[in-house]
Design a protein around this motif. Structure first.
Motif, mmCIF file in Angstrom:
data_model
loop_
_atom_site.group_PDB
_atom_site.id
_atom_site.type_symbol
_atom_site.label_atom_id
_atom_site.label_comp_id
_atom_site.label_asym_id
_atom_site.label_seq_id
_atom_site.Cartn_x
_atom_site.Cartn_y
_atom_site.Cartn_z
ATOM 1 N N UNK A 81 0.857 -1.187 0.000
ATOM 2 C CA UNK A 81 0.000 0.000 0.000
ATOM 3 C C UNK A 81 0.893 1.237 0.000
ATOM 4 N N UNK A 82 0.662 2.147 -0.934
ATOM 5 C CA UNK A 82 1.570 3.272 -1.161
ATOM 6 C C UNK A 82 1.581 4.297 -0.025
ATOM 7 N N UNK A 83 0.463 4.439 0.693
ATOM 8 C CA UNK A 83 0.379 5.437 1.757
ATOM 9 C C UNK A 83 -0.106 4.786 3.044
ATOM 10 N N UNK A 84 0.750 4.024 3.729
ATOM 11 C CA UNK A 84 0.309 3.293 4.915
ATOM 12 C C UNK A 84 -0.281 4.190 6.000
ATOM 13 N N UNK A 85 0.126 5.456 6.058
ATOM 14 C CA UNK A 85 -0.409 6.355 7.073
ATOM 15 C C UNK A 85 -1.906 6.585 6.889
ATOM 16 N N UNK A 86 -2.408 6.421 5.668
ATOM 17 C CA UNK A 86 -3.834 6.620 5.398
ATOM 18 C C UNK A 86 -4.703 5.487 5.938
ATOM 19 N N UNK A 87 -4.095 4.332 6.207
ATOM 20 C CA UNK A 87 -4.881 3.176 6.657
ATOM 21 C C UNK A 87 -4.426 2.655 8.019
ATOM 22 N N UNK A 88 -3.656 3.453 8.741
ATOM 23 C CA UNK A 88 -3.117 2.991 10.021
ATOM 24 C C UNK A 88 -4.197 2.676 11.049
ATOM 25 N N UNK A 89 -5.376 3.261 10.927
ATOM 26 C CA UNK A 89 -6.453 3.002 11.880
ATOM 27 C C UNK A 89 -7.404 1.899 11.425
#
Length: 109
Positions: A81-89
């Motif tokens: 996933x290119x932006x792991x910070x977007x799915x951390x929750x």
């Protein structure tokens, strides 16, 4: 030529809704390794939303070590996933914990 076998790689699998997202982490992710014709890799890149010159791709393709059921280690392409910070929750797709190691897998719904 399309051949597949079970394989594992390092990381964490996150529930992104209709599909999973692999992100870096200390767990093990169970999946499938595919042997594809080069033309099929282009199609797979499109399905995964990846392009080499894309700054806002959904996934990025990178080389990683995978382990096959017989213990053999191979280098394979994975889609992270290119932006792991977007799915951390988002919920983790934890299958089990073995010897203190979290094992993640995508189960078909």
């Amino acid at each position: 030529l399309h051949v597949y076998c079970p394989a594992r790689t390092k990381g964490i699998l996150v529930d992104v809704g209709a599909f999973p997202g692999l992100v870096p982490g200390d767990g093990i992710v169970e999946g499938v390794m595919l042997l594809l014709d080069p033309e099929a890799l282009v199609i797979t890149d499109r399905i995964e939303g990846y392009s080499q010159d894309c700054n806002s791709c959904l996934y990025k393709r990178k080389e990683a070590e995978v382990v096959l059921p017989n213990g053999a280690k191979k280098t394979a392409w994975i889609y992270e996933f290119a932006n792991p910070q977007l799915i951390q929750d988002r919920p983790r797709l934890l299958k089990e914990t073995k010897d203190g190691i979290s094992i993640y897998a995508w189960s078909r719904r």
